[in-house]
Motif scaffolding. Structure first.
Motif, short mmCIF file in Angstrom:
data_model
loop_
_atom_site.label_atom_id
_atom_site.label_comp_id
_atom_site.label_asym_id
_atom_site.label_seq_id
_atom_site.Cartn_x
_atom_site.Cartn_y
_atom_site.Cartn_z
N ASP A 87 -0.23 36.01 116.35
CA ASP A 87 -0.45 37.09 115.40
C ASP A 87 -1.88 37.56 115.55
O ASP A 87 -2.81 36.75 115.51
CB ASP A 87 -0.21 36.58 113.98
CG ASP A 87 -0.19 37.73 113.01
OD1 ASP A 87 0.90 38.11 112.58
OD2 ASP A 87 -1.28 38.25 112.71
N CYS A 125 3.22 45.74 104.66
CA CYS A 125 2.22 45.82 105.72
C CYS A 125 2.89 46.12 107.05
O CYS A 125 2.36 46.86 107.86
CB CYS A 125 1.42 44.52 105.82
SG CYS A 125 0.33 44.50 107.24
N ILE A 126 4.06 45.54 107.26
CA ILE A 126 4.74 45.69 108.55
C ILE A 126 6.17 46.18 108.39
O ILE A 126 6.83 46.54 109.37
CB ILE A 126 4.66 44.36 109.36
CG1 ILE A 126 5.12 44.54 110.80
CG2 ILE A 126 5.43 43.24 108.68
CD1 ILE A 126 4.70 43.44 111.74
N ASN A 146 -3.84 46.66 106.96
CA ASN A 146 -4.81 46.83 108.05
C ASN A 146 -4.40 47.80 109.14
O ASN A 146 -5.16 48.06 110.05
CB ASN A 146 -5.09 45.46 108.65
CG ASN A 146 -3.80 44.69 108.87
OD1 ASN A 146 -2.85 45.21 109.43
ND2 ASN A 146 -3.75 43.46 108.38
N HIS A 166 -3.94 39.04 113.67
CA HIS A 166 -4.89 38.94 112.56
C HIS A 166 -5.40 37.51 112.33
O HIS A 166 -5.98 37.20 111.29
CB HIS A 166 -4.32 39.57 111.29
CG HIS A 166 -4.22 41.05 111.44
ND1 HIS A 166 -3.06 41.67 111.78
CD2 HIS A 166 -5.17 42.01 111.42
CE1 HIS A 166 -3.29 42.97 111.94
NE2 HIS A 166 -4.57 43.20 111.73
N CYS A 173 4.53 39.37 103.99
CA CYS A 173 3.82 40.48 104.63
C CYS A 173 4.26 41.82 104.05
O CYS A 173 3.50 42.77 104.00
CB CYS A 173 4.07 40.48 106.14
SG CYS A 173 3.40 39.02 106.95
N SER A 191 -0.93 42.10 101.81
CA SER A 191 -1.23 41.84 103.23
C SER A 191 -2.32 40.79 103.40
O SER A 191 -3.08 40.51 102.47
CB SER A 191 -1.62 43.09 104.00
OG SER A 191 -3.01 43.30 103.94
N CYS A 192 -2.41 40.26 104.62
CA CYS A 192 -3.42 39.24 104.91
C CYS A 192 -4.84 39.77 104.79
O CYS A 192 -5.79 39.01 104.79
CB CYS A 192 -3.19 38.62 106.28
SG CYS A 192 -3.22 39.82 107.63
N HIS A 242 6.71 37.23 107.83
CA HIS A 242 6.88 38.62 108.28
C HIS A 242 8.21 39.24 107.84
O HIS A 242 8.24 40.37 107.37
CB HIS A 242 6.77 38.70 109.80
CG HIS A 242 5.37 38.63 110.31
ND1 HIS A 242 4.57 37.52 110.19
CD2 HIS A 242 4.62 39.54 110.97
CE1 HIS A 242 3.39 37.76 110.73
NE2 HIS A 242 3.40 38.98 111.22
N ARG A 267 4.25 52.39 110.90
CA ARG A 267 3.95 50.99 110.63
C ARG A 267 4.55 50.53 109.30
O ARG A 267 5.04 49.41 109.18
CB ARG A 267 2.42 50.80 110.61
CG ARG A 267 1.95 49.45 110.08
CD ARG A 267 2.15 48.36 111.10
NE ARG A 267 1.63 47.09 110.59
CZ ARG A 267 1.48 46.01 111.33
NH1 ARG A 267 1.79 46.01 112.60
NH2 ARG A 267 1.02 44.91 110.80
S1 SF4 Z 1 0.25 40.76 106.38
FE1 SF4 Z 1 0.54 42.33 107.95
S2 SF4 Z 1 -1.12 42.05 109.40
FE2 SF4 Z 1 -1.02 40.22 108.12
S3 SF4 Z 1 0.18 38.76 109.26
FE3 SF4 Z 1 1.58 39.89 107.92
S4 SF4 Z 1 2.31 41.62 109.11
FE4 SF4 Z 1 0.54 40.80 110.17
#
Ligand code: SF4
Lengths: 465, 202
Positions: free
Chosen positions: A128, A410-411, A429, A130, A407, A346-347, A63, A435
């Motif tokens: 987490d 994404c975050i 996502n 997700h 990540c 992202s995941c 993250h 975000r």
């Molecule tokens: S990629 Fe985004 S949604 Fe996936 S674990 Fe990392 S921060 Fe969370």
């Protein structure tokens, strides 16, 4: 009585059910990352407890890790401290850590499957939301808070209340330019971000069967955006083929025995779900979100909702507020709207097939020079595979930035972030306010839509390129 | 944890649906390795402008919130991530209960583990509470966890549900882990009959 796969997974992990308490559920795999674990390790220390099953626990850094050159020191001192804390905690408690310099580091939901740790029939948790991603293998996988991370570290168990079962049936054939991401965005647009609260989704139907494992992970990944804590897909030949030969997958006679077990997992004929919804794959269009929650999604050429025509006052307010934040007008489609940044990662969409899909659109083309385009592989393994296929050169030649795994945007914890007011087509996502950086504006879409928009500089339907 | 006691409090109305954990506490504050010091970060991007000045029109910056212990929020409160920083920030700010028509699953579990009571009320009660605080910021509600009731400013006693186990933990001020560790016999027996399919260390 016929059972759904969800009930089979629940029953096979019940440690105990006592009157007046939730069920005690055994956890087969616990994934740990730097953000939601430090306070849990501190809790163990304060109580003088050990990690019960380090052999069922694994950690990675994803993250807050920078996606720039890993041989350089980490500039953000707070992030550096958090990452160092993860490694120190893992060393102290005997947990394997795929940390900043590991050649297996990656986004936690990318590395579990690629190592073969995520297997059918398991319970998987992580601090987490997700974690539902791992449900693609026919596992019961869900996100937990830090107190629960501590509980699992100490006991390998969780107190859980049974969820309702929710069948999401997807039948038909996806058209050209329509992807797994569009299935899940369409579901969330249909049922809303609270639509699956209290439920576990099971995705069924021939359109789901036709998906690869990586595409199934994209679908299950966003179950939480539909309010469901978990979402899963029954294992089949596609699942077994993906797992065969992975580092932690069973070998030899154990493999044969595992296949026998896994084949008994799918939902029995005649089993009943608490709720059901259907999605028609044949008529599905590429989807994109316009608002500030993932339920605010439309087909890419469809007009955005006009708040004036929404009857419910709170709903009207929230659409108005979202459109104002996004600087958009209701009643018009998003296609053609200018974009400043494109994020592919992202995941949800950072696996090799996602990168290949984006590359297939970008090959021989240039991204619009006004744009910043980030391509962030999900893991070191994805990065190696991409290098073997020549994808980094292809992305760079097109004008994209090729980054280290994490990540990332994404975050937006690691410095990869939008400036206030910037528009981003993102394969991640979440499109919540801020975000991807304070004041940033996110359009969630598939890697195909992201790549197409990168070329034109405006929101683009890939089918029109 | 301290035992959860009855209280009477003013309400802080936030009439927004689907308030997500990224609004409750933005992700950039999750680099902390401690649970403390999160109260200033609560609703940070709604509370402060780009220069870090408090926005006077945001309710958390108004004098009426002083001492208020109940947040009255729109549907599906706490959707989004699993970050327990959300209930940590809310309780450090001084909230002891959130009233809404619905809550996201992970948030509910996280809140209950931190002595923050999610109170789910029917739509008509929800509307009545918003209507009551609009003209009268000093209107109060009473929360009685043992009786599982909320008393509206008009004096209507509204029952709410909570699972018996969480209720006991809150009232006694104990956490789950103590209970789980007492189940050692059952956990050991489960492990003996269920060999693990993996070894992460291998
Ligand atoms: S990629 Fe985004 S949604 Fe996936 S674990 Fe990392 S921060 Fe969370």
């Amino acid at each position: 009585m016929p059972q759904t796969i969800i009930e089979k997974l629940w029953n096979s992990h019940l440690v105990e059910e006592q009157a007046g308490a939730p069920a005690l559920l055994y956890i087969d795999l616990h994934l740990v990352h730097e953000v939601t674990s430090p306070q849990a390790f501190q809790g163990l220390r304060e109580r003088g407890l050990k990690v019960r099953r380090p052999d069922l626990t694994i950690a990675t850094a994803d993250h807050s890790i920078p996606t720039t050159d890993r041989s350089l020191p980490i500039v953000d001192q707070i992030a550096a401290k958090q990452l160092a804390q993860l490694e120190a905690n893992c060393a102290e408690f005997g947990i394997r850590c795929l940390g900043v310099h590991s050649d297996r580091q990656g986004v936690v939901h990318v590395i579990g499957p690629e190592l073969g740790l995520t297997q059918p029939g398991m319970t998987v948790v992580c601090g987490d939301s997700h974690t539902a991603t791992h449900g693609a293998f026919g596992a019961l996988a869900f996100g937990i808070g830090t107190s629960e991370v501590e509980n699992v570290l100490a006991s390998q168990c969780l107190l859980q209340r049974k969820s309702k079962t929710f069948e999401v049936k997807v039948e038909g054939t996806l058209g050209r330019g329509v992807t797994a991401k569009d299935i899940i965005l369409a579901l969330i647009a249909k049922i809303g971000v609270g639509g699956g609260t209290g439920c576990v989704f099971e995705f069924t139907g021939n359109a789901i069967r036709a998906l690869s494992m990586e595409q199934r992970m994209t679908v299950c990944n966003m179950s939480i955006e539909g309010g469901a804590r978990a979402g899963l897909i029954a294992p089949d030949e596609t699942t077994f083929e993906y797992l065969a030969g992975r580092p932690h997958a069973p070998k030899g006679a154990k493999w044969d025995a595992a296949i026998e077990r896994w084949k008994r997992l799918p939902t029995d004929a005649g089993a009943v779900y608490d709720r059901e919804v259907s999605i028609d794959a044949d008529t599905l269009e590429p989807m994109i979100t316009y608002g500030t929650n993932p339920g605010m999604g439309v087909a890419i050429n469809a007009p955005l909702p006009d708040p004036a025509s929404v009857a419910d006052p709170m709903e009207r307010d929230s659409i108005e507020k979202a459109l104002a934040y996004m600087g958009l007008e209701g009643g018009k489609p998003l296609v053609g709207h200018p974009v400043d940044v494109v994020f592919i990662g992202s995941c949800t969409n950072s696996r090799i097939s996602d990168l290949r899909a984006a590359a297939a659109v970008l090959i021989g083309r240039k991204v619009n020079p006004k744009l910043r385009v980030l391509v962030v592989p999900g893991s070191q393994e994805v990065k190696r595979q991409a290098i073997a296929e020549g994808l980094p050169e292809l992305f760079r030649a097109a004008g994209c930035e090729w980054r280290e795994p994490g990540c990332s945007m994404c975050i937006a914890m690691n410095g990869d972030q939008l400036a206030p007011g910037e528009y981003c087509v993102s394969t991640s996502n979440r499109n919540f306010e801020g975000r991807q950086g304070k004041g940033g504006r996110t359009f969630l879409a598939s890697p195909l839509t992201a790549a197409a928009s990168a070329i034109t500089g405006v929101v683009t339907d890939v089918r029109t390129l | 944890m301290k035992p959860f006691t009855n209280f009477r409090s003013r309400l802080v109305p936030l009439a927004i649906n689907n308030i997500d954990t990224d609004q409750i506490i933005p992700a950039r504050f999750l680099k902390t390795t401690s649970k403390e010091g999160l109260d200033r970060q609560l609703f940070c991007d709604w509370r402060y402008d780009a220069q870090g000045n408090a926005k006077p029109d945001f309710i958390l910056n108004q004098s009426r919130v002083a001492g208020a212990q109940v947040l009255l929020a729109g549907d599906n409160f706490g959707c989004g991530s699993s970050r327990e920083h959300a209930p940590w920030a809310l309780t450090q700010f001084g909230f002891r209960a959130i009233v809404s028509t619905s809550f996201a699953d992970i948030f509910t579990g996280n809140a209950l583990k931190n002595s923050l009571l999610p109170i789910r009320v029917p739509i008509d009660v929800h509307a009545e509470l918003f209507a009551a605080v609009a003209p009268d910021p000093d209107a109060t509600i009473a929360v009685d966890l043992a009786a599982q009731t909320l008393t509206t400013p008009a004096g209507r006693v509204v029952p709410f549900s909570i699972d018996a186990f969480s209720k006991r933990c809150l009232l006694e001020g104990v956490d789950e882990l103590g209970y789980i560790l007492k189940q050692e016999g059952a956990i050991g027996a489960y492990e003996a009959s269920h060999p693990s399919p993996i070894n992460t260390a291998a």
